[in-house]
Design a protein around this motif. Structure first.
Motif, short mmCIF file in Angstrom:
data_model
loop_
_atom_site.label_atom_id
_atom_site.label_comp_id
_atom_site.label_asym_id
_atom_site.label_seq_id
_atom_site.Cartn_x
_atom_site.Cartn_y
_atom_site.Cartn_z
N HIS A 169 56.25 4.66 -29.26
CA HIS A 169 55.59 5.96 -29.23
C HIS A 169 56.57 7.05 -29.67
N TYR A 202 62.09 14.43 -31.84
CA TYR A 202 61.18 13.60 -31.07
C TYR A 202 61.89 12.93 -29.89
N ILE A 204 57.01 10.95 -29.64
CA ILE A 204 56.45 12.11 -28.95
C ILE A 204 57.16 13.36 -29.44
N ALA A 214 48.48 9.18 -22.41
CA ALA A 214 49.14 10.39 -22.90
C ALA A 214 49.83 11.15 -21.77
N PRO A 218 53.22 20.45 -28.34
CA PRO A 218 52.22 19.64 -27.63
C PRO A 218 52.46 18.16 -27.90
N PRO A 219 52.14 17.30 -26.92
CA PRO A 219 52.44 15.87 -27.07
C PRO A 219 51.44 15.13 -27.95
N GLU A 220 51.44 15.41 -29.24
CA GLU A 220 50.57 14.70 -30.18
C GLU A 220 51.26 13.40 -30.56
N ILE A 221 50.97 12.36 -29.82
CA ILE A 221 51.75 11.13 -29.87
C ILE A 221 51.37 10.27 -31.06
N GLU A 222 52.39 9.76 -31.76
CA GLU A 222 52.20 8.78 -32.82
C GLU A 222 52.67 7.43 -32.29
#
Length: 298
Positions: free
Chosen positions: A56, A69, A58, A24, A42-46
């Motif tokens: 990814h 994103y 972001i 992350a 916030p970098p809540e990455i999928e």
């Protein structure tokens, strides 16, 4: 939105060499590197499988109707940000219809951005689609793009605008800003024919050639090497019997209005030589309803 114009290959190589693992922190640092001062979420990455690696998503920031994103492709711990070609466009009011304004879409030059709105990923086809509401005050509707990802390079498949109450408007397909194609979309659109239909007819030069391929050197083609832009000259020729049709395109000019000029040259064989029998030209425009124009560009 601030648009980044750095070459994809150079930046990918830099980031890829520095990033060893898709954790992350590395992805967040990469987001801040390619979109400095652009992102606030916030970098809540999928993450999801994509091609031979992982894609990814972001989050960067929220707009009035969607999320923007940064997309990063990860293969073996090598992180490569995706940069998306975006055709410019604007809206021009035309008339009042049923009490609501009508707009005409005008296309502009291509830019490149590391940001994409609400991406929808189809990993089996390596396609990323984006659709977002048009900014308030510009018009009511949505603009959509689809991209085919080849290796780590998104290529524009289609782009269109849906304005509420109007027919869909397809945006023409400029060439990719990443590289010079051997046979670009414009050359395909110009085609080859043994007439000057659709071209502005110019005075036929008194020109006889031993080799028809020499024709490009006699047209005084504009090639702006000292300017910004991506100048290129493309030539296509076809022979039928004792006749040759040639299409010659000079494009990639760093001009806000005219991006290039196209020529159609007709030649007739006479003995061992070729005589020019017809010459036509078109302007290639950045803006307007049509990118090929017999008159001045808007």
């Amino acid at each position: 939105m601030k648009l980044i114009h750095l070459p994809l290959i150079a930046l990918s190589g830099l980031v890829g060499a520095a990033a060893q693992a898709a954790d992350a922190d590395a992805l967040f640092d990469l987001r801040e590197t390619i979109a400095p001062q652009e992102c606030s979420l916030p970098p809540e990455i999928e993450s999801q499988p994509f091609d031979a690696g992982t894609l990814h998503k972001i989050p960067c920031r929220a707009t009035f109707s969607d999320l923007v994103y940064v997309m990063v492709y990860d293969e073996g711990g090598i992180l490569t940000p995706l940069f998306f070609p975006i055709p410019g466009f604007s809206f021009v009011p035309t008339s009042q219809t049923s009490g609501r304004p009508s707009h005409r879409v005008k296309t502009g030059r291509m830019t490149v951005s590391p940001l994409v709105s609400s991406p929808d990923v189809q990993p089996d086809f390596r396609v990323i689609s984006s659709s977002q509401r048009i900014a308030p005050g510009s018009g009511d509707g949505r603009i959509s793009h689809s991209y085919q990802v080849n290796d780590t390079r998104p290529e524009l498949l289609d782009a269109f605008v849906d304005l509420d109450g109007q027919d869909r408007v397809w945006l023409w397909m400029p060439e990719s800003p990443y590289e010079t194609p051997k046979q670009g979309a414009l050359m395909t659109e110009l085609g080859l024919s043994f007439d000057l239909d659709g071209f502005t007819v110019l005075e036929t030069p008194a020109l006889t050639l031993e080799d028809p391929k020499q024709i490009s050197s006699h047209l005084n083609l504009y090639f702006p090497t000292q300017e910004e832009g991506r100048p290129q000259i493309e030539t296509a020729m076809q022979q039928t019997g004792d006749q040759i049709a040639a299409t010659i395109l000079s494009s990639g000019w760093a001009d806000d209005s005219v991006s290039g000029r196209a020529y159609r040259v007709l030649m007739q064989q006479r003995g061992a030589q070729w005589t020019v029998t017809g010459l036509g030209a078109l302007n290639v425009c950045y803006r307007g309803d049509a990118r090929l124009s017999q008159g001045p560009c808007p």
